[in-house]
Scaffold this motif. Structure first.
Motif, mmCIF file in Angstrom:
data_model
loop_
_atom_site.group_PDB
_atom_site.id
_atom_site.type_symbol
_atom_site.label_atom_id
_atom_site.label_comp_id
_atom_site.label_asym_id
_atom_site.label_seq_id
_atom_site.Cartn_x
_atom_site.Cartn_y
_atom_site.Cartn_z
ATOM 1 N N ALA A 1 0.808 -1.296 0.176
ATOM 2 C CA ALA A 1 -0.049 -0.070 -0.036
ATOM 3 C C ALA A 1 0.861 1.288 0.003
ATOM 4 C CB ALA A 1 -0.960 0.031 1.241
ATOM 5 N N VAL A 2 2.020 1.349 0.972
ATOM 6 C CA VAL A 2 2.678 2.310 0.983
ATOM 7 C C VAL A 2 3.574 2.492 -0.416
ATOM 8 C CG1 VAL A 2 4.770 3.265 2.113
ATOM 9 C CG2 VAL A 2 2.933 2.477 3.457
ATOM 10 N N VAL B 1 5.128 8.500 -0.500
ATOM 11 C CA VAL B 1 4.225 8.793 0.488
ATOM 12 C C VAL B 1 4.801 10.091 1.270
ATOM 13 C CG1 VAL B 1 5.095 7.069 2.143
ATOM 14 C CG2 VAL B 1 2.920 8.144 2.509
ATOM 15 N N THR B 2 3.961 10.861 1.634
ATOM 16 C CA THR B 2 4.467 12.149 2.541
ATOM 17 C C THR B 2 3.518 12.170 3.893
ATOM 18 O OG1 THR B 2 2.935 13.764 1.398
ATOM 19 C CG2 THR B 2 5.339 13.507 0.637
ATOM 20 N N PHE C 1 3.289 -1.318 12.134
ATOM 21 C CA PHE C 1 3.946 -1.567 10.770
ATOM 22 C C PHE C 1 3.430 -0.524 9.506
ATOM 23 C CE2 PHE C 1 4.718 -5.446 12.954
ATOM 24 C CZ PHE C 1 6.278 -5.453 12.690
ATOM 25 N N GLY C 2 2.438 -0.174 9.505
ATOM 26 C CA GLY C 2 2.112 0.966 8.635
ATOM 27 C C GLY C 2 2.677 1.985 8.810
ATOM 28 N N ALA C 3 3.085 2.512 9.990
ATOM 29 C CA ALA C 3 3.784 3.769 10.322
ATOM 30 C C ALA C 3 5.220 3.376 9.920
ATOM 31 C CB ALA C 3 3.738 3.855 11.976
ATOM 32 N N GLN C 4 5.723 2.292 10.096
ATOM 33 C CA GLN C 4 7.106 1.835 9.776
ATOM 34 C C GLN C 4 7.299 1.706 8.380
ATOM 35 O OE1 GLN C 4 8.508 -2.538 9.726
ATOM 36 N NE2 GLN C 4 9.591 -1.893 11.713
ATOM 37 N N ARG D 1 9.966 4.558 6.834
ATOM 38 C CA ARG D 1 11.300 4.403 5.988
ATOM 39 C C ARG D 1 11.653 5.120 4.861
ATOM 40 N NH1 ARG D 1 10.674 -2.237 6.870
ATOM 41 N NH2 ARG D 1 12.050 -2.424 8.844
ATOM 42 N N ARG D 2 10.435 5.248 4.097
ATOM 43 C CA ARG D 2 10.503 6.298 2.857
ATOM 44 C C ARG D 2 10.554 7.602 3.309
ATOM 45 N NH1 ARG D 2 8.341 1.548 1.663
ATOM 46 N NH2 ARG D 2 8.040 0.962 -0.766
#
Length: 257
Positions: free
Chosen positions: A78-79, A88-89, A124-127, A131-132
């Motif tokens: 998704a990310v 993603v921002t 893990f969505g936040a992770q 990372r990006r």
């Protein structure tokens, strides 16, 4: 008219319905491109899929990605879908479930399911987004908690535990990511009129609704758009010096109990 989210690219989990749908539409109206990440694209409340509605309403770029937030691989996909729009921002970890069970009767399977969606999905969505963001120019992560993450309710023990975990995860993430110019904040909605409160919790429309509303100084349920307003603030440069905060949007309910 200036669009406060112009050039932003947002991934919104649980964006097909309810609060997530309202956030996605508001972000798009304010200039962001949107990735809707949800287990299905059909809104629980009915109507057109959110990404199709946004295509009609705005000039924003949109995509829908089927995503089970209890799957790390799905969250990564998704990310990654946001890369099509520049990366993603803004990450909105909104997906969540509710079921009420007596503490002494809660079974392991039900406990694990709620933890996997409400906590693991946020973590893990936040992770994946962070990372990006660390490799780019920073960003904003918004985690959806609840007033149930601020105070306990005996009939909702597991749910309160998951939402309290989101609050503390947010504080810790903000500490780690602040030096990387990645802001992390949480929103704590009160009673908001969605299918969760009409069907899952069955407060709105029930015989107990009037009594419940009497406990809220505003004397009404909130609307998803009112949570979307808070999310726009946390996603935009209007909150550039805000991180590690809990924004409570509950009509005064928790402050007066």
């Amino acid at each position: 008219m200036t669009q406060v989210l112009e050039d932003e690219v947002a991934v919104i989990t649980g964006g097909a319905s309810g609060i997530g749908r309202a956030i996605a539409r508001r972000f798009a109206a304010d200039g962001a491109d949107i990735v809707i990440a949800d287990i299905q694209d059909t809104p629980r409340e009915g109507g057109k899929p959110t990404h199709e509605l946004i295509d009609e309403e705005t000039e924003a770029e949109t995509a829908y990605v089927e995503c089970d937030v209890s799957s790390v691989d799905d969250l990564e996909s998704a990310v990654a879908a946001a890369d099509e729009f520049g990366g993603v921002t803004v990450m909105v970890n909104n997906a969540g479930i509710f079921h009420g069970e007596e503490f002494l009767e809660t079974e392991e399977e039900a406990f694990d399911r709620m933890m996997n969606i409400n906590v693991k999905g946020v973590y893990f969505g936040a992770q994946a987004a962070a990372r990006r963001m660390v490799e780019a120019d920073g960003g904003s992560i918004i985690n959806l908690s609840s007033v149930a993450g601020l105070e306990g309710a005996g009939e909702f023990v597991t749910y309160c535990g998951t939402k309290g975990a989101v609050r503390l995860l947010t504080y810790a993430m903000a500490s780690v990511l602040g030096p990387e110019d990645v802001r992390v904040n949480t929103i704590h909605p009160g009673l908001i009129e969605t299918t969760m409160t009409t069907d899952d919790v069955s407060i709105i429309g029930s015989e107990d609704e009037d009594a419940f509303l009497e406990s809220i100084p505003s004397r009404r349920a909130g609307q998803p758009d009112e949570i979307a307003d808070a999310a726009v603030y946390l996603a935009s440069e209007q909150s550039s010096y805000v991180t590690g905060e809990s924004l409570v949007v509950d009509g005064g309910m928790t402050n007066t109990q």
